[in-house]
Design a protein around this motif. Structure first.
Motif, PDB file in Angstrom:
ATOM      1  N   VAL A  79       0.919  -1.198   0.042  1.00  0.00           N
ATOM      2  CA  VAL A  79      -0.069   0.030  -0.132  1.00  0.00           C
ATOM      3  C   VAL A  79       0.850   1.112  -0.035  1.00  0.00           C
ATOM      4  O   VAL A  79       0.487   2.233   0.689  1.00  0.00           O
ATOM      5  N   ARG A  80       2.107   1.157  -0.714  1.00  0.00           N
ATOM      6  CA  ARG A  80       2.833   2.338  -0.630  1.00  0.00           C
ATOM      7  C   ARG A  80       2.363   3.877  -0.969  1.00  0.00           C
ATOM      8  O   ARG A  80       2.432   4.586  -0.063  1.00  0.00           O
ATOM      9  N   ASP A  81       1.632   3.796  -1.963  1.00  0.00           N
ATOM     10  CA  ASP A  81       1.089   5.040  -2.204  1.00  0.00           C
ATOM     11  C   ASP A  81      -0.014   5.505  -1.370  1.00  0.00           C
ATOM     12  O   ASP A  81       0.100   6.900  -0.682  1.00  0.00           O
ATOM     13  N   ALA A  82      -0.935   4.850  -0.894  1.00  0.00           N
ATOM     14  CA  ALA A  82      -1.852   4.809   0.375  1.00  0.00           C
ATOM     15  C   ALA A  82      -1.247   5.305   1.538  1.00  0.00           C
ATOM     16  O   ALA A  82      -1.641   6.105   2.206  1.00  0.00           O
ATOM     17  N   ALA A  83      -0.309   4.609   1.928  1.00  0.00           N
ATOM     18  CA  ALA A  83       0.535   4.968   3.113  1.00  0.00           C
ATOM     19  C   ALA A  83       1.035   6.122   3.247  1.00  0.00           C
ATOM     20  O   ALA A  83       1.296   6.949   4.268  1.00  0.00           O
ATOM     21  N   GLU A  84       1.677   6.593   2.082  1.00  0.00           N
ATOM     22  CA  GLU A  84       2.160   7.773   1.884  1.00  0.00           C
ATOM     23  C   GLU A  84       1.066   9.051   1.941  1.00  0.00           C
ATOM     24  O   GLU A  84       1.483  10.104   2.724  1.00  0.00           O
ATOM     25  N   SER A  85       0.020   8.851   1.206  1.00  0.00           N
ATOM     26  CA  SER A  85      -0.961   9.876   1.159  1.00  0.00           C
ATOM     27  C   SER A  85      -2.021  10.066   2.116  1.00  0.00           C
ATOM     28  O   SER A  85      -2.589  10.871   2.406  1.00  0.00           O
ATOM     29  N   ARG A  86      -2.419   9.017   2.670  1.00  0.00           N
ATOM     30  CA  ARG A  86      -3.378   8.787   3.654  1.00  0.00           C
ATOM     31  C   ARG A  86      -3.024   7.774   4.621  1.00  0.00           C
ATOM     32  O   ARG A  86      -4.046   6.707   4.432  1.00  0.00           O
ATOM     33  N   PRO A  87      -2.243   7.740   5.376  1.00  0.00           N
ATOM     34  CA  PRO A  87      -1.910   6.931   6.315  1.00  0.00           C
ATOM     35  C   PRO A  87      -2.879   6.113   7.034  1.00  0.00           C
ATOM     36  O   PRO A  87      -3.029   5.173   7.675  1.00  0.00           O
ATOM     37  N   ALA A  88      -3.596   7.223   7.729  1.00  0.00           N
ATOM     38  CA  ALA A  88      -4.821   6.983   8.521  1.00  0.00           C
ATOM     39  C   ALA A  88      -5.809   5.835   7.830  1.00  0.00           C
ATOM     40  O   ALA A  88      -6.705   5.449   8.538  1.00  0.00           O
ATOM     41  N   GLN A  89      -5.866   5.743   6.559  1.00  0.00           N
ATOM     42  CA  GLN A  89      -6.907   4.751   5.782  1.00  0.00           C
ATOM     43  C   GLN A  89      -6.206   3.923   5.246  1.00  0.00           C
ATOM     44  O   GLN A  89      -6.601   3.096   4.469  1.00  0.00           O
ATOM     45  N   THR A  90      -5.242   3.352   6.017  1.00  0.00           N
ATOM     46  CA  THR A  90      -4.565   2.055   5.674  1.00  0.00           C
ATOM     47  C   THR A  90      -4.504   0.968   6.962  1.00  0.00           C
ATOM     48  O   THR A  90      -4.590   1.580   8.040  1.00  0.00           O
ATOM     49  N   GLY A  91      -4.540  -0.146   6.695  1.00  0.00           N
ATOM     50  CA  GLY A  91      -4.677  -1.020   8.054  1.00  0.00           C
ATOM     51  C   GLY A  91      -4.249  -2.132   7.907  1.00  0.00           C
ATOM     52  O   GLY A  91      -4.112  -2.858   6.626  1.00  0.00           O
TER      53      GLY A  91
END
Length: 184
Positions: free
Chosen positions: A96-108
């Motif tokens: 989830v590289r892109d998601a973790a960088e741009s919206r880390p609170a929305q990764t789990g």
């Protein structure tokens, strides 16, 4: 070998404001060391610990359960243990590289108490979330507010059993701390 010091990452399930009244993280760290955990350190305020233990993972889990019950925490507060190597492999997979960088609170990342959770139901799941299986973990890009993914969270609980989740940044920081300790 019981005499070998093994490092464990200990993730507590069901930790929050209600449990903080019974056990602060500094108290947990101190009690863990009194129970035989070595160089215990916590990360954040949500039940994350890295500690050494002379014994098997099962014995470490039993010892940690005793620590938690000593604070009066209920059976819903459960330790889920992982090796630093498992965390390192999870972070290296980086699904989830892109998601973790741009919206880390929305990764789990979901960590399961059982060694082989049932992921077969994922073949039929249709939802907006992007779900990745890495080892025996689910890595989820919620792509929106996590609270809007109640259906997915209920399905994970139903099909995969006892679990706890952390956002990607927390998992990454735990893996880094393990590396800093030289135990990865």
């Amino acid at each position: 070998m019981p005499d070998t010091l093994t490092t464990y990452v200990i993730l507590l399930r069901a930790i929050g404001p209600a449990t903080h009244r019974l056990m602060r993280m500094a108290q947990w760290q101190e009690a863990a060391e009194q129970a035989g955990f070595v160089a215990a350190e916590t990360l954040g305020n949500t039940g994350n610990m890295i500690a050494g233990y002379r014994g098997t993972e099962a014995k470490a889990r039993e010892a940690m359960i005793a620590v938690l019950r000593g604070f009066g925490l209920g059976e819903n507060v459960v330790p889920v243990l992982r090796s630093p190597a498992a965390l390192r492999k999870l972070v290296e997979a980086d699904p989830v590289r892109d998601a973790a960088e741009s919206r880390p609170a929305q990764t789990g990342v979901y960590f399961f108490a059982t060694p082989r959770p049932d992921f077969g139901w994922l073949d039929h799941y249709e939802g907006p979330e992007a779900i990745h299986v890495v080892q025996n973990h689910l890595v989820v890009d919620f792509s929106r507010d996590v609270a809007q993914s109640g259906r997915l969270i209920r399905l994970i609980d139903k099909h995969c059993g006892l679990n706890t989740a952390r956002n990607w940044n927390t998992v990454r920081k735990l893996a880094e701390r393990c590396g800093d300790r030289g135990k990865v």
